[in-house]
Scaffold this active site. Structure first.
Site, short mmCIF file in Angstrom:
data_model
loop_
_atom_site.label_atom_id
_atom_site.label_comp_id
_atom_site.label_asym_id
_atom_site.label_seq_id
_atom_site.Cartn_x
_atom_site.Cartn_y
_atom_site.Cartn_z
N GLN A 170 0.81 -1.21 0.00
CA GLN A 170 0.00 0.00 0.00
C GLN A 170 0.85 1.27 0.00
O GLN A 170 2.02 1.26 0.37
CB GLN A 170 -0.91 0.02 1.23
CG GLN A 170 -2.10 -0.89 1.15
CD GLN A 170 -3.05 -0.62 2.30
OE1 GLN A 170 -3.06 -1.33 3.29
NE2 GLN A 170 -3.86 0.42 2.17
N HIS A 171 0.21 2.36 -0.42
CA HIS A 171 0.71 3.74 -0.26
C HIS A 171 1.85 4.14 -1.22
O HIS A 171 2.23 5.31 -1.26
CB HIS A 171 1.19 4.02 1.17
CG HIS A 171 0.28 3.54 2.24
ND1 HIS A 171 -1.07 3.80 2.26
CD2 HIS A 171 0.53 2.79 3.35
CE1 HIS A 171 -1.62 3.25 3.33
NE2 HIS A 171 -0.67 2.62 4.01
N ASP A 222 -2.03 -4.83 -0.18
CA ASP A 222 -1.66 -6.11 0.45
C ASP A 222 -2.53 -6.42 1.67
O ASP A 222 -2.90 -7.58 1.89
CB ASP A 222 -0.17 -6.13 0.81
CG ASP A 222 0.29 -4.93 1.62
OD1 ASP A 222 -0.54 -4.04 1.94
OD2 ASP A 222 1.49 -4.86 1.94
#
Length: 489
Positions: free
Chosen positions: A78-79, A239
């Protein structure tokens, strides 16, 4: 039917192929990834590394198996921020979730919007280090020419989807981790985007709201990877979102704890949970619900540091911990080796406290480390309960879940029954199950109920007496934790 899950993690790319008829994994491959680290907190990767690793994984899978894959879904860390130009070129390194070099930009965005409380109230999440939002502002400030060329903001899993299909789209779960999506409405929040740049809203991808396929594998990619040209690509997700599917946290009341280098606690909820105290991230899931989540920066890392110092194997370290009583005879361990996100201690350090003339023992130190990590999850569980969410069961995944001792500790600390899926690759398997749900046009929850199996031998039932002792020890641990705020804030 064969379906594949691709898991693009920080350390590696993994591919898992699942046979939905025989209900078994038929192939698995992995390729490591490098990491670019700099003293300013930068943690980056090259987007091309993902593509090279995906190819290497499929090269390691039997050719006949690959041609029978009907659908693929991608799980990604993520991110991360992948800036892409109109012609598909990547304009800068991928800044990752663990990149802390944009902390200043986080404050700039929140201040310009009217403060953290206003951001949380209107958008759903504050702008934290690691989220995508501050990385975009960082690129604009430090590499204006590249920002101006940027046509699309992609996340790592979106970029692999783009490689596979040529389509640019973002699904709701991963989008919720950017800090730019209105959690309640599931659309980009124009106000927070405009704080970064007036044109940013036009660079954000459309957010898909359902589980329809996003496309078919491109012919040239099918030839490169050895796939059939009719393979469908499902939306995929972050994830944690895919791990929720892969561990069974898909219905209200179901929760997962991941015991990895960092630790996460998340649950499926049919309503958004906005934590005013900032302990839980208000994310969406990739299966149609919401996914409130606690993230800690220190989990198995505490065990790894101590056992290295003690010159012990993982098994021997746990044996030492087993010798000590619950509460470690008063020893208190704050495991903040990497700073900490919850509690919000960016300058955090590990602390061993509560020592006296009789309790400073090797076994107490070992146990206190495992207890300290487990108590961090109680901070998240407290937040869930304050928001009227009480888990019915907790699934465990990650390296720490291999330990029977730690599995029982989590059950006793939380007072909730724990279970472990048979598949050790939660994110990749979750992605494969999402792909199957898309192909069969069924709900993810129904597919999970049919295909996800748990290891009965790894189930842990909480002991009420032990739970009371842990809550007493947690009370002391929390006093030390709260007292550290002036030092670590």
């Amino acid at each position: 039917m064969l379906v594949a899950g691709i898991d693009a993690g920080t350390q590696s790319i993994k591919v898992l192929v699942y046979d939905s008829i025989d209900k078994k994994e038929v192939a698995h491959a992995s390729c490591p990834l490098d990491l670019i680290s700099r003293p300013d907190g930068s943690r980056e990767q090259k987007a091309q590394w993902y593509i090279d690793a995906v190819k290497k994984c499929f090269d390691d899978i039997d050719g006949e198996t690959k041609t029978k894959i009907s659908a693929i879904s991608v799980s990604g860390q993520q991110h991360g921020f992948v800036p892409v130009s109109e012609d598909g070129s990547v304009l800068w390194n991928v800044k990752l979730w663990c990149d802390t070099s944009t902390s200043l930009e986080c404050r700039e965005i929140e201040d310009a919007f009217g403060g953290r409380d206003k951001v949380r109230d209107e958008v759903g999440n504050p702008i934290l280090p690691g989220y995508t939002a501050s990385k975009i502002l960082w690129l604009k400030k430090n590499h204006r020419e590249e920002y101006e060329k940027m046509k699309y903001v992609l996340l790592p899993h979106d970029y692999i989807n783009f490689f596979l299909t040529g389509k640019v789209v973002m699904e709701r779960g991963d989008a919720s981790g950017t800090g730019l999506m209105d959690i309640r409405k599931g659309v980009w929040h124009e106000g927070i985007c405009s704080v970064i740049s007036k044109d940013l809203i036009h660079k954000m991808l459309p957010i898909s709201q359902d589980l329809a396929p996003i496309g078919i594998v491109r012919k040239e990619v099918a030839a490169l990877l050895g796939l059939n040209e009719s393979a469908v690509v499902a939306p995929g997700g972050g994830d944690n979102m895919m791990s929720a599917i892969g561990t069974g946290a898909v219905k209200d009341g179901e929760m997962t704890i991941s015991l990895g280098t960092s630790g996460t606690l998340f649950a499926s909820s049919y309503r958004p949970l906005i934590d005013e105290k900032g302990r839980l991230a208000a994310f969406s899931s990739s299966h149609g619900t919401y996914l409130p989540l606690l993230c800690t920066m220190n989990c198995t890392v505490a065990e790894e540091v101590l056992r290295s110092e003690m010159d012990l194997s993982v098994e021997d370290f746990v044996k030492e911990a087993e010798k000590a009583p619950i509460g470690s005879e008063g020893l208190v361990f704050l495991p903040f080796f990497n700073g900490e996100r919850v509690p919000d201690y960016p300058k955090g350090e590990a602390v061993l406290g509560g020592m006296n003339m009789t309790n400073y023992k090797r076994e107490n130190i070992a146990r206190s480390a495992l207890e300290g990590v487990s108590f961090e999850f109680l901070l998240g569980l407290d937040a869930f309960k304050e928001l009227s969410f009480v888990p019915s069961v907790i699934s465990l995944t990650g390296g720490g879940s291999k330990s029977p001792f730690w599995r029982q500790m989590i059950a006793d600390v939380t007072g909730v029954e724990t279970r472990c899926p048979k598949s050790s690759e939660a994110a990749a398997f979750g992605a494969a199950l999402q792909a199957l749900a898309v192909m069969e046009k069924r709900s993810v929850a129904d597919v999970v109920e049919e295909h996800l199996e748990y290891d009965e031998e790894k189930k842990a039932i909480p002991n009420a007496s032990n739970h009371e002792k842990y809550i007493e020890a947690y009370s002391k641990w929390k006093k030390y934790c709260d007292a550290a705020a002036p030092i670590f804030k």
